[in-house]
Design a protein around this motif. Structure first.
Motif, short mmCIF file in Angstrom:
data_model
loop_
_atom_site.label_atom_id
_atom_site.label_comp_id
_atom_site.label_asym_id
_atom_site.label_seq_id
_atom_site.Cartn_x
_atom_site.Cartn_y
_atom_site.Cartn_z
N UNK A 427 0.86 -1.19 0.00
CA UNK A 427 0.00 0.00 0.00
C UNK A 427 0.90 1.23 0.00
N UNK A 428 0.36 2.34 -0.48
CA UNK A 428 1.17 3.56 -0.52
C UNK A 428 0.31 4.76 -0.23
N UNK A 429 0.91 5.75 0.45
CA UNK A 429 0.25 7.03 0.64
C UNK A 429 1.25 8.12 0.28
N UNK A 430 0.72 9.21 -0.21
CA UNK A 430 1.59 10.31 -0.62
C UNK A 430 1.02 11.60 -0.02
N UNK A 431 1.91 12.42 0.58
CA UNK A 431 1.48 13.63 1.28
C UNK A 431 2.23 14.82 0.71
N UNK A 432 1.52 15.93 0.57
CA UNK A 432 2.18 17.11 0.02
C UNK A 432 2.05 18.30 0.96
N UNK A 433 3.10 19.09 1.02
CA UNK A 433 3.06 20.38 1.71
C UNK A 433 3.65 21.43 0.77
N UNK A 434 2.89 22.48 0.56
CA UNK A 434 3.41 23.63 -0.18
C UNK A 434 2.65 24.84 0.34
N UNK A 435 2.65 25.94 -0.43
CA UNK A 435 1.98 27.15 0.06
C UNK A 435 0.53 26.88 0.42
N UNK A 436 -0.14 26.04 -0.36
CA UNK A 436 -1.58 25.86 -0.12
C UNK A 436 -1.95 24.51 0.48
#
Ligand SMILES: *[C@@H]1O[C@H](CO)[C@@H](O)[C@H](O)[C@H]1NC(C)=O
Ligand SMILES: *[C@@H]1O[C@H](CO)[C@@H](O)[C@H](O)[C@H]1NC(C)=O
Ligand SMILES: *[C@@H]1O[C@H](CO)[C@@H](O)[C@H](O)[C@H]1NC(C)=O
Ligand SMILES: CC(=O)N[C@H]1CO[C@H](CO)[C@@H](O)[C@@H]1O
Length: 471
Positions: A427-436
């Motif tokens: 299984x895989x999860x992907x997380x993002x952090x940026x300005x928004x």
């Protein structure tokens, strides 16, 4: 769920459309057979009475502040707390009071310890960290010995510990008394259920400051380490690791290393700050190395992830952490202060002037992206590839999950495929952090043969892929 998913789709589409000019597909290759340092974690301190500021908040804000620091699902998931061992005669201003404010008559007379059970609310923060959030690594660090143990008879303004090479004090040799003092401090914590795992006796020993400060060169530190190690061992603190020396920069710490080689077997962890030089190369030591203090001390309060690579921006800190780990072999990275009031970036989370709100910066979320997924005991493994302007790293956690960080500091955006040699993705999860985005989940696409995972990585972002092995 449906609304959230829809918003997410719009966000992804928007990011892709805005950057059509710089689209670039790339692959990150992870090799689990090439291993590097083991990780101890990420953290911060609430020293110099900053812990009091959290304690003085309303109960809901206290909880929110502590969650932001230590909660693995709603906050940064910090795994290391650095406490300050006091040396001051009183608690005025932001002083950290000593457990022996008044001198016993000499170094070999019976000590006169005084313990208030509070330690400027550091006992409270430590107890919360350990008992509520399960933090296992507590670093107790002294800025100085108390005045009467020093050449200048003051816990501030430099001076050295009486009894180390190059000192001569009419009051005698205080090395053993200082070692006893530090052991007594950790014993007070132990009696309250907080095990100090790492013990430091110096802070920025090349600097003389108007607050608690004590000078030491490498030889003088080695003189004291011999006494401290045997004192800890006699008190059955054989597992407590001695740290040295929290020098103010990476190269000043390197400058102390050769004099420490004679006591290498007594040392636990090498610690250094980043103010006068950044961690760019490994220090010359077989021990774990921690970056134990860094901050944008003067910059005006900044909450953005990316604007112009400013000193307080989240992306700047994501890259600093990457460099300490991937270039300088660090096993831990600590910011200076976690939660505090005031208008500079010296902390990750700000208490508003009216004390009615607690505001996280994107620096905190940059840390979160490392700290939540790279847990204590994780081993760094080889990672290469990525699009232009990106920095990549990968770790195998003790639970078998692989965490892969892609920091896209450039303007390229596009699909990134993570491929791990001889690994089948369950299984895989992907997380993002940026300005928004703060902790927003991205769509992860598993290849049909389960050998890789892809996601759209936006420009100026940090994206973490977490891959679980197939059962
Ligand atoms: C961490 O945050 C989650 C989500 O808000 C919450 O359910 C959980 O109780 C918190 N954990 C602790 C240890 O407080
Ligand atoms: C240390 O442990 C030994 C063996 O358990 C015990 O006999 C001794 O009393 C302990 N010493 C201290 C100072 O606690
Ligand atoms: C990196 O640190 C580990 C200890 O954590 C050490 O064994 C290793 O030799 C270091 N590597 C380099 C290149 O200095
Ligand atoms: C990549 C990653 O883990 N991103 C996290 C960054 O921090 C925010 C805030 O916690 C998280 O929401 C993201 O998951």
């Amino acid at each position: 769920m449906a609304v959230h998913g829809l918003l997410l789709m719009f966000a992804v589409i928007a990011a892709v459309r805005a950057d059509l000019y710089a689209r670039e597909a790339s692959t990150v290759t992870v090799d689990l057979t090439r291993t590097y340092q083991a990780m101890d974690g990420f953290g911060m301190s609430e020293t110099f009475q900053r812990a009091n500021q959290i304690k003085e908040l309303s109960q809901p804000l206290q909880r929110y502040a502590l969650d932001l620091l230590f909660n693995q699902t709603s906050g940064a998931g910090f795994s290391i707390l650095r406490n300050g061992i006091g040396s001051s005669p009183d608690s005025s201003s932001d002083h950290m009071v000593s457990i022996q404010p008044k001198s016993p008559s000499g170094p070999s007379t019976a000590p006169k310890y005084v313990w208030d059970g509070n330690d400027n609310s550091q006992v409270w923060v430590s107890t919360e960290a350990v008992k509520t959030y399960g933090i296992k690594t507590v670093y107790a660090n002294a800025w100085s010995a108390p005045s009467y143990m020093k050449t200048n008879n003051n816990d501030a303004n430099g001076g050295s510990l009486c009894g180390v090479s190059g000192t001569s004090c009419s009051s005698g040799d205080w090395k053993q008394a200082y070692a006893n003092y530090l052991v007594q401090y950790i014993t007070y914590y132990k009696s309250l259920g907080v095990e100090v795992t790492h013990l430091g006796f110096l802070n920025e020993p090349g600097l003389t400051t108007t607050y608690a400060s004590m000078r030491s060169n490498g030889q003088q530190a080695a003189d004291f380490i011999k006494v401290l190690r045997s004192t800890l061992d006699k008190a059955n603190y054989t597992e407590v690791r001695i740290t040295c020396c929290d020098a103010e920069g990476w190269s000043s710490q390197q400058g102390m290393m050769s004099a420490l080689s004679g006591v290498s077997n007594m040392l636990g962890t090498i610690t250094a700050h980043s103010y006068t030089s950044q961690p760019d190369l490994p220090l010359n030591t077989p021990h774990h190395v921690w970056q134990t203090e860094n901050a944008d001390l003067q910059g005006p309060w900044t909450t953005t992830f990316f604007s112009n690579n400013g000193a307080g921006e989240g992306l700047t800190w994501a890259i600093k952490i990457h460099s300490a780990i991937a270039d300088a072999n660090a096993s831990a990275y600590l910011y200076w202060i976690g939660v505090q009031s005031g208008a500079t970036n010296s902390k990750l989370v700000r208490i508003s002037d009216d004390k009615k709100s607690v505001i996280p910066s994107k620096r905190l979320w940059a840390f979160a992206n490392w700290s939540r997924h790279v847990r204590p005991g994780a081993v760094r493994v080889a990672a290469s590839g990525g699009s232009s302007g990106s920095r990549v790293s990968a770790f195998r956690n003790l639970d078998g999950k692989i965490a892969v960080q892609v920091i896209q500091s450039g303007a390229a955006t596009g699909a990134v495929t993570v491929k791990i040699g001889r690994f089948t993705v369950g299984a895989a999860k992907v997380w993002v952090t940026d300005n928004s985005h703060d902790c927003d989940e991205l769509v992860a696409t598993l290849a049909a043969d389960r050998s890789s995972v892809s996601a759209q990585v936006p420009e100026r972002s940090m994206v973490t892929f977490v891959l679980e092995p197939a059962a």
